[in-house]
Every structure is written in C-alpha cells, then in structure tokens.
Design an enzyme around this catalytic site. Structure first.
Site, PDB file in Angstrom:
ATOM      1  N   ASP A 228       4.307   1.455  12.010  1.00  0.00           N
ATOM      2  CA  ASP A 228       3.055   0.473  11.415  1.00  0.00           C
ATOM      3  C   ASP A 228       3.079  -0.841  12.168  1.00  0.00           C
ATOM      4  O   ASP A 228       2.107  -1.542  11.477  1.00  0.00           O
ATOM      5  CB  ASP A 228       3.127   0.622   9.976  1.00  0.00           C
TER       6      ASP A 228
ATOM      7  N   ARG B 231      -8.780  -0.402   4.483  1.00  0.00           N
ATOM      8  CA  ARG B 231      -8.064   0.685   3.707  1.00  0.00           C
ATOM      9  C   ARG B 231      -6.302   0.177   3.524  1.00  0.00           C
ATOM     10  O   ARG B 231      -5.868   0.479   2.581  1.00  0.00           O
ATOM     11  CB  ARG B 231      -7.690   1.689   4.754  1.00  0.00           C
TER      12      ARG B 231
ATOM     13  N   ARG C  90      -0.743  15.614  12.195  1.00  0.00           N
ATOM     14  CA  ARG C  90       0.294  14.818  11.258  1.00  0.00           C
ATOM     15  C   ARG C  90       0.599  16.251  10.343  1.00  0.00           C
ATOM     16  O   ARG C  90      -0.185  16.300   9.176  1.00  0.00           O
ATOM     17  CB  ARG C  90      -0.177  13.866  10.368  1.00  0.00           C
TER      18      ARG C  90
ATOM     19  N   CYS D 174      -6.015  13.441  11.972  1.00  0.00           N
ATOM     20  CA  CYS D 174      -6.195  11.929  11.637  1.00  0.00           C
ATOM     21  C   CYS D 174      -5.987  11.260  12.844  1.00  0.00           C
ATOM     22  O   CYS D 174      -5.675  11.820  13.931  1.00  0.00           O
ATOM     23  CB  CYS D 174      -5.199  11.384  10.831  1.00  0.00           C
TER      24      CYS D 174
ATOM     25  N   LYS E 140       0.652  -1.122   0.077  1.00  0.00           N
ATOM     26  CA  LYS E 140       0.047   0.202  -0.041  1.00  0.00           C
ATOM     27  C   LYS E 140       1.136   1.238   0.124  1.00  0.00           C
ATOM     28  O   LYS E 140       0.772   1.994  -0.806  1.00  0.00           O
ATOM     29  CB  LYS E 140      -0.772  -0.071   1.185  1.00  0.00           C
ATOM     30  N   ASN E 141       1.737   1.371   0.912  1.00  0.00           N
ATOM     31  CA  ASN E 141       2.415   2.492   1.131  1.00  0.00           C
ATOM     32  C   ASN E 141       3.440   2.796   0.114  1.00  0.00           C
ATOM     33  O   ASN E 141       3.936   4.007  -0.292  1.00  0.00           O
ATOM     34  CB  ASN E 141       3.267   2.487   2.516  1.00  0.00           C
TER      35      ASN E 141
HETATM   36  C1  UD1 Z   1       3.952   7.151   6.259  1.00  0.00           C
HETATM   37  C2  UD1 Z   1       3.035   5.871   6.094  1.00  0.00           C
HETATM   38  C3  UD1 Z   1       2.553   5.723   7.305  1.00  0.00           C
HETATM   39  C4  UD1 Z   1       3.454   5.488   8.363  1.00  0.00           C
HETATM   40  C5  UD1 Z   1       4.451   6.720   8.628  1.00  0.00           C
HETATM   41  C6  UD1 Z   1       5.556   6.637   9.436  1.00  0.00           C
HETATM   42  C7  UD1 Z   1       2.556   5.985   3.887  1.00  0.00           C
HETATM   43  C8  UD1 Z   1       1.241   6.283   2.745  1.00  0.00           C
HETATM   44  N1  UD1 Z   1       2.086   6.234   5.162  1.00  0.00           N
HETATM   45  O1  UD1 Z   1       3.138   8.256   6.400  1.00  0.00           O
HETATM   46  O2  UD1 Z   1       1.859   4.294   6.962  1.00  0.00           O
HETATM   47  O3  UD1 Z   1       2.939   5.274   9.922  1.00  0.00           O
HETATM   48  O4  UD1 Z   1       4.910   7.051   7.137  1.00  0.00           O
HETATM   49  O5  UD1 Z   1       6.393   5.633   9.137  1.00  0.00           O
HETATM   50  O6  UD1 Z   1       3.498   5.788   3.321  1.00  0.00           O
HETATM   51  N2  UD1 Z   1       5.813  15.039   9.934  1.00  0.00           N
HETATM   52  C9  UD1 Z   1       6.208  16.540  10.116  1.00  0.00           C
HETATM   53  N3  UD1 Z   1       6.058  17.434   9.069  1.00  0.00           N
HETATM   54  C10 UD1 Z   1       5.620  16.888   7.989  1.00  0.00           C
HETATM   55  C11 UD1 Z   1       5.644  15.711   7.694  1.00  0.00           C
HETATM   56  C12 UD1 Z   1       5.656  14.668   8.530  1.00  0.00           C
HETATM   57  O7  UD1 Z   1       6.474  16.958  11.262  1.00  0.00           O
HETATM   58  O8  UD1 Z   1       5.609  17.695   6.875  1.00  0.00           O
HETATM   59  C13 UD1 Z   1       6.439  14.183  11.008  1.00  0.00           C
HETATM   60  C14 UD1 Z   1       5.076  13.384  11.229  1.00  0.00           C
HETATM   61  O9  UD1 Z   1       3.947  14.045  11.991  1.00  0.00           O
HETATM   62  C15 UD1 Z   1       5.702  11.976  12.050  1.00  0.00           C
HETATM   63  C16 UD1 Z   1       7.100  11.565  11.087  1.00  0.00           C
HETATM   64  O10 UD1 Z   1       7.371  13.179  10.532  1.00  0.00           O
HETATM   65  O11 UD1 Z   1       5.760  12.182  13.316  1.00  0.00           O
HETATM   66  C17 UD1 Z   1       6.997  10.851   9.947  1.00  0.00           C
HETATM   67  O12 UD1 Z   1       5.890  11.040   9.200  1.00  0.00           O
HETATM   68  P1  UD1 Z   1       5.907  10.760   7.608  1.00  0.00           P
HETATM   69  O13 UD1 Z   1       6.815   9.712   7.374  1.00  0.00           O
HETATM   70  O14 UD1 Z   1       5.481  12.009   6.859  1.00  0.00           O
HETATM   71  O15 UD1 Z   1       4.444   9.949   7.486  1.00  0.00           O
HETATM   72  P2  UD1 Z   1       3.509   9.577   6.365  1.00  0.00           P
HETATM   73  O16 UD1 Z   1       4.470   9.845   5.173  1.00  0.00           O
HETATM   74  O17 UD1 Z   1       2.570  10.503   6.363  1.00  0.00           O
END
Ligand code: UD1
Length: 424
Positions: free
Chosen positions: A310, A402, A123, A118, A22-23
C-alpha cells in the site's frame, strides 16, 4: 465527481494530524456484530468513504451506528441481525466480506455477496472460505453469494498461508468466527500486520482469548460471548507514510501528529534509506525532513515486516525525483502499477518488466491532467503534482476519498495550493 487542482511546486511546513487507520478499523466494525448485549464504541475513526460504506453494510444487517463525536462511532448490534450482505454494497468495497465470520458466529448462517473483481487484479476469497470451513461451516456459492451455515463452530487447526503470503482479510474473518467457536483454534500462517494485531487486541478487550498476537501462529480459546467496549483504533501507517513521501518529493520539513511511530519501522527504514530524516518527538509526533535531498532505493513489497504494497506507489512517485536508479518489485499484487503510465505523463522515466518497475530519476516533473483507478495510485499522483512545475489536475479523486481523510485540507494546512473542484 471531484478532481484536485494542484499548483506546483509546493513547499510544505507546519504540522498535520494523522487519522485513524482505515485498514485496522474496517474489520472492527464487523466485530460489532459479535457484541449482543452492549454497543461497541470505536474511537480515532477516520471519516472515509470506505468507512461509510462499511457502516451502510452493517445498517442493512441491523447494526445501528451513531457518531458520538467527529471521530467516535457507536455500533449497536443488540437488536435483530439479518444474514444477507447484498451485492450492491459488497461490490463497492471488498472489506465488506469481513462480516462473513461474525455473522456465522452470531447467527450460524450468513449470505454475503462475492466481492467481485477490483482494479488491482484478481483478489480471491478462497482462504476466507477454507478457514471458515475448517471451523465446521458448510459453504456454497449460490447466485453470486457465499452462503455459509454452521449449527456449531468448532475450534480447529488451520493453515491460512496463501501462495502470496498471509491474508489479512482471511485472518480477520476466521478470527472473528473462532473467538466464539467451541474449543481451541490455531491459525497458522496468520497475518502479522499491526492492523491485525489491533483487531486481536480489540477482540481480547471484548472478552476473547487470543494468544500470539503479532505472530504468525494465533491460538484462540473460544468463549461463550463478547461484550461491547470502548476502543481506540490505531492511527494510519499508510497515511503517515504518504505524507513522509510528500516531504521527500517537495524537499520539505514538517511534523506528523497522532502518528503510529511504533508500527512504522518497515516504512520508515526505506524512507530513511531514501534520504528522509525522521525523528520521533514526544506524544506520537514525528518530525519528517526531506530537505537533504533524495537517494534512489530498491524496494520489494512483502507482508509484515516487509515494505507494504500500500506504500509502493507513493514511494515510487517520490523516487521519480531521486537521482539514479530505483527499483520496485511488487510481490503481493504483481499488476499493481497503474500509476506508472500516469507518472510518465508527468515527466517521470519508468520502465516496467512484469512485477518490477525501474525508475530513472529525473530533474523535474511537469504538471498535466492525470487519473488513477485505485486509491494508492491516486495518492501517488497527488504527490507528483505537488512537486511538478505548473498545474496538475488529478481527476476522479473518488478513490482518494476512500482512504485519505481530508487530504486536500491537510495539504492546504501544510501550505500547498491544492483545490477540490467538481469535474462537471
Ligand atoms: C489488505 C488491505 C489492502 C492491502 C492488502 C495487502 C484491508 C482492508 N486491505 O487487503 O489495503 O493492499 O491487505 O497487504 O486491510 N489472497 C488469496 N486468497 C484469499 C485472500 C487473499 O489468494 O482468500 C491473496 C491476495 O490475492 C493477495 C494476498 O493474498 O495476493 C494478500 O491479500 P490480503 O491480505 O487478503 O488482502 P486484503 O485483506 O484483501
């Protein structure tokens, strides 16, 4: 709304096929926007609610999707592309924000709804915006929408490391803009997960020039255009890990096929410590043996190559039955413990102190009605239901759908008594 009705305890045997990731695949659909001349064809695609949501987002933007077989989708962005990803779709799934970078690269402008809150905490998308701004985009937030404009994207040196480590979403977004930017972009603090590496490999297959794949510094030499190609998405490490937990919690032995074993070391090492015997067979098959019984573990979630957040809920469900004390520390989403009170309703003994949960292993679990409000927490409850005595009902499996393709079908194939029933 559907629920799962599980009669436990289950004894599992046989083999099941792990689906595509998925990811890994979610940003890849957005990458289709970058191929102006030919469709992008993705193989090993999981048929999941999140995937259908993403295809809906692309449809609104003008990208046509066609399933050419059960797990292959062709994405055609050769027509006109619109700039707006609306709130009604983006709010359903945060990963829709992945269209921002590709839209900017293709159109020079993008209007994408802010994803909103969420269930697993705040996030933000600040790193996505910081990265795109460094490439020359002017970004405003107007009426709940991220509005980005750039006459020309130009390569830059960008540090994407956030307070909680690297961001996979931000790395993907910036990568998909930088591949078509003029000049060289260096992303420091990039996500190193295999799913991000898979996206880099896809983009390179499309004609991009990305170096340092799998490392925390990525160097991208901008190119003028990208081509549509056919590409097999990696299989899902988290789905595979979830079924490893199923073997452990039910003390069963079975085989996972189409398993991304080369990318599972951070998961496998923890499960091995917890007493599961894992043996790589031929052709992506992994033998999973939980018949030796469980041992307690300490696990701390961390970005790659750490233990993935995850998998935290599913490992915790399994450790509810490991004699002794297991300790879980969540370093990515400190509030990601929605499964704890529900596992306790099934008879687990867990105490929580901010970002740490302490599990005291119990001899058995008892069936009950439970519900979770996020994907992996729901999976943890299904696992606990497999081991619990009597009937467990996991309500609102909407969340499971999902991210797990046909979970009840796979568990049935292994011999579990799991039924999907309408809640109405
Ligand atoms: C992806 C995964 C999700 C997993 C997460 C962490 C997908 C579709 N989803 O989510 O299943 O749980 O990685 O491994 O791949 N952050 C910020 N600012 C930002 C973006 C992120 O502070 O602009 C923080 C987030 O709050 C979090 C950390 O960075 O604490 C990692 O988040 P991120 O890797 O971006 O998660 P996703 O890509 O949303």
């Amino acid at each position: 709304m559907d629920k799962f009705v599980i009669q436990g305890p289950a004894a599992l045997e046989g083999s099941i096929r792990i689906s595509g990731s998925k990811n890994a695949s979610l940003p890849m659909y957005a990458a289709a926007i970058l191929a102006r001349e030919q469709p992008l064809v993705l193989d090993n695609i999981p048929r999941l609610r999140d995937v259908f949501t993403m295809l809906e987002v692309l449809g609104v933007l003008g990208v046509e999707s066609n399933w050419t077989d059960e797990h292959t989708v062709s994405l055609d962005a050769t027509g006109g592309i619109a700039e707006t990803a609306p709130y009604e779709l983006v709010r359903k799934m945060r990963a829709s924000v992945n269209v921002l970078g590709p839209l900017l690269a293709r159109l020079g402008q993008a209007r994408v709804s802010l994803p909103g809150g969420c269930a697993i905490g705040t996030r933000p998308v600040d790193l996505h915006l910081k990265g795109l701004a460094a490439l020359g985009a002017v970004i405003d937030v107007e009426h709940g929408y991220i509005v980005a404009r750039a006459d020309k994207l130009r390569g830059a040196r960008i540090n994407l490391l956030g307070a909680n480590g690297p961001s996979r979403g931000a790395t993907a977004n910036v990568l998909m803009a930088a591949v078509l930017a003029e000049g060289v972009t260096v992303i420091e603090g990039a996500a190193r997960e295999p799913e991000t590496a898979d996206l880099c490999n896809l983009l390179n297959a499309m004609g991009a020039d990305i170096e340092g794949i799998g490392e925390s510094t990525l160097t991208i030499h901008g190119v003028a255009s990208l081509n549509g190609v056919e590409y097999p998405v990696m299989s899902d490490t988290i789905e595979a890990g979830t079924y490893i937990a199923a073997a452990g919690i039910t003390r069963s032995k079975f085989v996972l096929e189409n398993c991304p074993t080369a990318m599972m070391e951070p998961i496998n090492s923890v499960f091995t410590r917890a007493g599961i015997r894992l043996q790589e067979l031929d052709d992506g098959r992994l033998s999973v043996d939980g018949t030796d019984g469980l041992r307690p573990v300490e696990a701390r979630t961390a970005p790659w190559p750490g233990f993935p957040t995850d998998m935290q809920a599913q490992l915790m469900a399994m450790c509810c039955l490991a004699p002794g004390i297991s300790v879980f520390t969540e370093s990515i989403y400190p509030d990601r413990f929605m499964h704890v009170p529900e596992l306790v309703r099934l008879g687990a003994l867990i105490t929580r102190d901010t970002a740490t949960a302490i599990v005291h292993g119990v001899a058995g679990l008892q069936g009950a009605h439970v519900m979770a409000t996020d994907l992996r927490a729901s999976a943890a409850l299904v696992l606990a239901g497999l081991a619990a005595q009597g009937e467990t009902q996991v309500l609102r499996v909407y969340h499971l759908d999902r991210g797990y393709e046909g979970m009840e079908l796979k568990l049935q194939a292994l011999g579990a008594d799991v039924r999907r029933v309408s809640e109405d």
